[in-house]
Design a protein around this motif. Structure first.
Motif, short mmCIF file in Angstrom:
data_model
loop_
_atom_site.label_atom_id
_atom_site.label_comp_id
_atom_site.label_asym_id
_atom_site.label_seq_id
_atom_site.Cartn_x
_atom_site.Cartn_y
_atom_site.Cartn_z
N THR A 30 8.27 4.59 6.66
CA THR A 30 9.71 3.93 6.37
C THR A 30 9.66 2.65 7.20
O THR A 30 9.31 2.51 8.07
CB THR A 30 10.77 5.18 6.73
N PRO A 31 10.60 1.63 6.82
CA PRO A 31 10.90 0.62 7.71
C PRO A 31 11.41 0.67 9.12
O PRO A 31 12.18 1.79 9.31
CB PRO A 31 11.67 -0.40 6.68
N ASN A 32 11.38 -0.42 9.68
CA ASN A 32 12.04 -0.33 11.03
C ASN A 32 11.89 0.98 12.01
O ASN A 32 12.73 1.52 12.91
CB ASN A 32 13.53 -0.21 10.75
N THR A 33 10.47 1.14 11.81
CA THR A 33 9.81 2.18 12.86
C THR A 33 8.87 1.58 13.60
O THR A 33 8.20 0.82 13.27
CB THR A 33 9.53 3.42 11.91
N ASP A 34 8.39 2.18 14.86
CA ASP A 34 7.41 1.77 15.60
C ASP A 34 6.05 1.84 14.80
O ASP A 34 5.41 0.95 15.05
CB ASP A 34 7.20 2.57 16.73
N MET A 35 5.90 2.98 14.22
CA MET A 35 4.77 3.01 13.39
C MET A 35 4.54 1.73 12.14
O MET A 35 3.54 1.04 11.99
CB MET A 35 4.58 4.35 12.43
N ARG A 36 5.51 1.65 11.48
CA ARG A 36 5.82 0.57 10.39
C ARG A 36 5.26 -0.91 11.17
O ARG A 36 4.38 -1.69 10.65
CB ARG A 36 7.27 0.42 9.89
N GLU A 37 6.02 -1.21 12.46
CA GLU A 37 5.57 -2.50 13.07
C GLU A 37 4.13 -2.54 13.62
O GLU A 37 3.43 -3.33 13.20
CB GLU A 37 6.29 -2.65 14.23
N ALA A 38 3.47 -1.23 13.98
CA ALA A 38 2.12 -1.27 14.46
C ALA A 38 1.12 -1.47 13.25
O ALA A 38 0.12 -2.18 13.39
CB ALA A 38 1.95 0.19 14.93
N LEU A 39 1.69 -0.86 12.19
CA LEU A 39 0.73 -1.03 10.94
C LEU A 39 0.55 -2.40 10.26
O LEU A 39 -0.24 -2.98 9.93
CB LEU A 39 1.15 -0.15 9.90
N THR A 40 1.74 -3.11 10.51
CA THR A 40 1.96 -4.71 10.01
C THR A 40 1.23 -5.63 11.10
O THR A 40 0.51 -6.31 10.50
CB THR A 40 3.65 -5.08 10.26
N ALA A 41 1.23 -5.08 12.30
CA ALA A 41 0.35 -6.09 13.36
C ALA A 41 -1.05 -5.69 13.03
O ALA A 41 -1.95 -6.75 13.02
CB ALA A 41 0.91 -5.78 14.62
N GLU A 42 -1.44 -4.48 12.88
CA GLU A 42 -2.88 -4.34 12.61
C GLU A 42 -3.38 -5.04 11.27
O GLU A 42 -4.40 -5.45 11.17
CB GLU A 42 -3.16 -2.75 12.54
N GLY A 43 -2.54 -4.99 10.34
CA GLY A 43 -2.65 -5.79 9.13
C GLY A 43 -3.20 -7.31 9.35
O GLY A 43 -4.11 -7.76 8.56
N ALA A 44 -2.52 -7.81 10.38
CA ALA A 44 -3.00 -9.27 10.50
C ALA A 44 -4.45 -9.29 11.36
O ALA A 44 -5.08 -10.11 10.86
CB ALA A 44 -1.83 -9.98 11.66
N ARG A 45 -4.47 -8.33 12.17
CA ARG A 45 -5.78 -8.44 12.95
C ARG A 45 -6.87 -7.99 11.99
O ARG A 45 -8.05 -8.59 12.05
CB ARG A 45 -5.56 -7.58 14.14
N ARG A 46 -6.51 -7.03 11.07
CA ARG A 46 -7.71 -6.76 10.29
C ARG A 46 -8.03 -7.62 9.36
O ARG A 46 -9.33 -8.11 8.98
CB ARG A 46 -7.13 -5.25 9.59
N ALA A 47 -7.27 -8.43 8.66
CA ALA A 47 -7.42 -9.36 7.83
C ALA A 47 -8.28 -10.68 8.52
O ALA A 47 -9.17 -11.15 8.02
CB ALA A 47 -6.05 -10.28 7.45
N LEU A 48 -7.90 -10.91 9.62
CA LEU A 48 -8.52 -11.84 10.32
C LEU A 48 -9.99 -11.47 10.64
O LEU A 48 -11.05 -12.21 10.59
CB LEU A 48 -7.88 -12.52 11.79
N SER A 49 -10.26 -10.31 10.92
CA SER A 49 -11.59 -9.68 11.43
C SER A 49 -12.51 -9.73 10.25
O SER A 49 -13.54 -9.81 10.23
CB SER A 49 -11.47 -8.24 11.66
N LEU A 50 -11.94 -9.66 8.93
CA LEU A 50 -12.79 -10.07 7.64
C LEU A 50 -13.13 -11.33 7.25
O LEU A 50 -13.84 -11.56 6.23
CB LEU A 50 -11.88 -9.12 6.62
N SER A 51 -12.65 -12.55 7.93
CA SER A 51 -12.86 -13.64 7.47
C SER A 51 -14.39 -14.00 7.67
O SER A 51 -15.12 -13.39 8.42
CB SER A 51 -11.93 -14.61 8.31
N ALA A 52 -14.64 -15.31 7.17
CA ALA A 52 -15.94 -15.68 7.04
C ALA A 52 -16.38 -16.23 8.48
O ALA A 52 -17.63 -16.53 8.62
CB ALA A 52 -16.23 -16.83 6.06
N LEU A 53 -15.23 -16.27 9.29
CA LEU A 53 -15.83 -17.04 10.67
C LEU A 53 -16.30 -15.92 11.58
O LEU A 53 -17.14 -16.16 12.56
CB LEU A 53 -14.38 -17.27 11.49
#
Length: 602
Positions: A249-272
């Motif tokens: 559900t929105p506006n929970t610590d878990m939701r924010e943690a998953l959102t942040a991890e989505g950014a880190r994971r996307a960058l980890s998959l780049s061609a760089l």
């Protein structure tokens, strides 16, 4: 894990059928990646324009050492499902900086709600909004300054449109980040009962409004298992969500943690880096088969029979109605979520949710286990659940037993042996019926037809007391070319009342029904549509029609039906108003529902 031979056979057939367009698509994606990080090729002036408002991130962007994450967002604060996205960009930027990267909002896409436009003229823009979203995604990413992308979207057309757009930039990694469902409010079956009572005049609008506001009461996705939540299931099964993230559900610590991890994971998959995983490699033929298996196992929305075809074609993969039909015959129904049961998605998530269903299907060989995902190689990641340990996000094995067998069941004891959707073929053309919520005694309906050219006319006949016996209501000229293929969900209370009175009743239409529809047998997406010369245009009042979800047939039993002239209607009244005049080129160019109802002409 061994894949079921029949599932492998279906997959091989899709791979063979798609060989030429898929090869061409992948060649374009390899060529795009071969040019290297896009922003390095911009002129100094171009880069200055791109970084001018980036504040403290300007130096990092100019050096090009860290990855730059593009955010494509469907945020608006009118719709509960998308309102939480207002705060996501700041979370994503902070997370990107934590790993030496940057993040910028690349652009926004429109997000409309079929729940708001049900029965209104605006619904005629709904299906077309998917392709608009795809084009808006292309515009957002066209500056070519990103090394990876995250996509913020939830509801009916938004996720399919974002997936289509993401595949145009398939050389980039893509992570889809959901907002999650709203907390549980008034039970969906209670809400439906109030709607039926309002339709018969038993309660007034004040009672109806109170019920609706009690059901839709806060930020997040509607809690029934309609198209929006079916989208979220697909993003997990197809490897574009982080495991276990769909129904937090929105506006929970878990939701924010998953959102942040989505950014880190996307960058980890780049061609760089050393773990380059572009979305074109994740969304292969096996991923789409996994999505279809998940659709059948959970009794998902019929709208995805259109959207999955369009999404696949954007990546050079050709799906046909027979693929869905054959997978539905193979994959059992493992979930009972409203309208297929009384539970909502929060109850489903608590009972084991998507992780449990993935595990059960893997046991039965009904998923490809070795697909690439944003979580890494292998779909077994998606049997895990996220937890917070001392503020850190970790994944642990999920439950291997249903925590509520009335909501989610094992593959050894399914709710029904086949999936939740049935393909229909016959003298009326082809269509589909959602059977997961239809009682078995209603799987075959044979009755006289009553023909209408709008849902308003059908509802007027109901209010006039004209439906006194068994009836199959035919609502035609509702296809993509005629008027954008609106959902006809406002017919549901009327049809449910007739069924509740003991009448045999069904719907036949070249339009759509809501992803939450189901209790009344409805043959929908009928192709060819009436405006395209389909035999639905030859049906007359009193013809005996047969809708048979057991045999998979859709027939007009009138002996002279095929020799009749096609009926014609004046559709000019729907050509303008509420923005419809802007979509005249879409109605002219759109393809059939069974090929994805897309204007792109794949």
């Amino acid at each position: 894990m061994t894949v079921h031979p029949r599932l492998q056979e279906i997959t091989d057939r899709i791979i063979e059928r798609s060989a030429a367009p898929r090869a061409g698509y992948l060649a374009r994606m390899r060529a795009a990646n071969g040019k290297g990080p896009s922003r390095a090729h911009l002129s100094c002036s171009g880069q200055a324009h791109a970084y001018a408002a980036a504040g403290d991130d300007q130096d990092a962007l100019a050096t090009g050492i860290g990855g730059n994450l593009g955010i494509v967002t469907a945020y608006n604060d009118m719709l509960s499902a998308h309102q939480p996205f207002e705060l996501f960009p700041d979370v994503l930027r902070k997370a990107a900086r934590s790993v030496g990267g940057t993040a910028q909002v690349a652009g926004g896409v429109p997000a409309m709600c079929d729940g708001v436009t049900q029965g209104e003229a605006g619904m005629e823009l709904s299906l077309f909004s998917r392709d608009v979203i795809a084009m808006a995604t292309g515009v957002a990413l066209s500056h070519n300054v990103f090394d990876a992308a995250v996509f913020l979207g939830v509801c009916d057309k938004i996720v399919p449109g974002l997936v289509i757009g993401a595949q145009a930039f398939g050389h980039l990694p893509a992570v889809f980040v959901p907002a999650g469902p709203m907390t549980s409010g008034l039970a969906n079956d209670e809400k439906a009962m109030v709607r039926q009572k309002f339709a018969t005049g038993e309660v007034g609008r004040d009672a109806l409004m109170k019920a609706e506001m009690s059901a839709y009461h806060g930020p997040g996705t509607c809690t029934f298992y309609g198209t929006a939540n079916t989208n979220q299931m697909l993003m997990e099964f197809m490897g574009l969500h982080l495991p276990g993230s769909s129904f937090v559900t929105p506006n929970t610590d878990m939701r924010e943690a998953l959102t942040a991890e989505g950014a880190r994971r996307a960058l980890s998959l780049s061609a760089l880096g050393n773990n380059y995983t572009p979305v074109c490699d994740i969304l292969d033929e096996r991923a789409f088969v996994n999505g279809m298996s998940g659709l059948m196992a959970t009794g998902g929305s019929t709208n995805l029979l259109i959207h999955l075809v369009a999404m696949a074609r954007a990546g050079g993969i050709v799906l046909t109605p027979d693929d869905f039909s054959e997978i539905s015959e193979l994959v059992p129904l493992l979930a009972r979520v409203y309208p297929n049961g009384l539970a909502d998605v929060n109850h489903f998530h608590a009972a084991g949710g998507l992780g449990f269903v993935v595990g059960e299907l893997l046991k039965g060989g009904l998923l490809h286990p070795d697909t690439q995902t944003v979580a890494g190689q292998g779909l077994d990641h998606y049997t895990q659940e996220p937890f917070l340990e001392n503020g850190e996000l970790v994944w642990r094995p999920g439950t291997d037993q249903s925590l509520n067998p009335k909501i989610v069941s094992s593959i050894d004891a399914p709710f029904q042996k086949t999936g939740g959707l049935k393909r229909l073929k016959g003298s009326l053309g082809t269509g589909v019926m959602k059977i997961s919520a239809v009682a078995p005694e209603y799987h075959v309906i044979e009755a006289p037809a009553r023909v209408f050219h709008s849902q308003e006319d059908a509802k007027a006949a109901f209010k006039a007391g004209e439906f006194t016996g068994d009836v199959i209501v035919v609502v035609r000229f509702q296809g993509p070319k005629a008027n954008g293929m609106p959902e006809l969900h406002s017919l549901t209370p009327m049809l449910a009342i007739l069924q509740g009175r003991g009448q045999k009743v069904a719907l036949v239409t070249d339009g759509r029904m809501s992803g939450a529809s189901g209790k009344v047998p409805s043959a929908i997406h009928v192709c060819p549509e009436a405006l395209d010369g389909g035999p639905i245009g030859q049906v007359q009042d009193g013809d005996i029609l047969r809708v048979d979800a057991v045999a998979g047939t859709l027939e007009n039993l009138a002996p002279d039906a095929a020799s009749r002239p096609m009926v014609t209607v004046d559709l000019s009244g729907g050509a303008a108003g509420v923005g419809r005049e802007l979509f005249t080129p879409f109605r002219a160019a759109v393809g059939a529902a069974e090929t994805g109802a897309s204007v792109f002409g794949w």
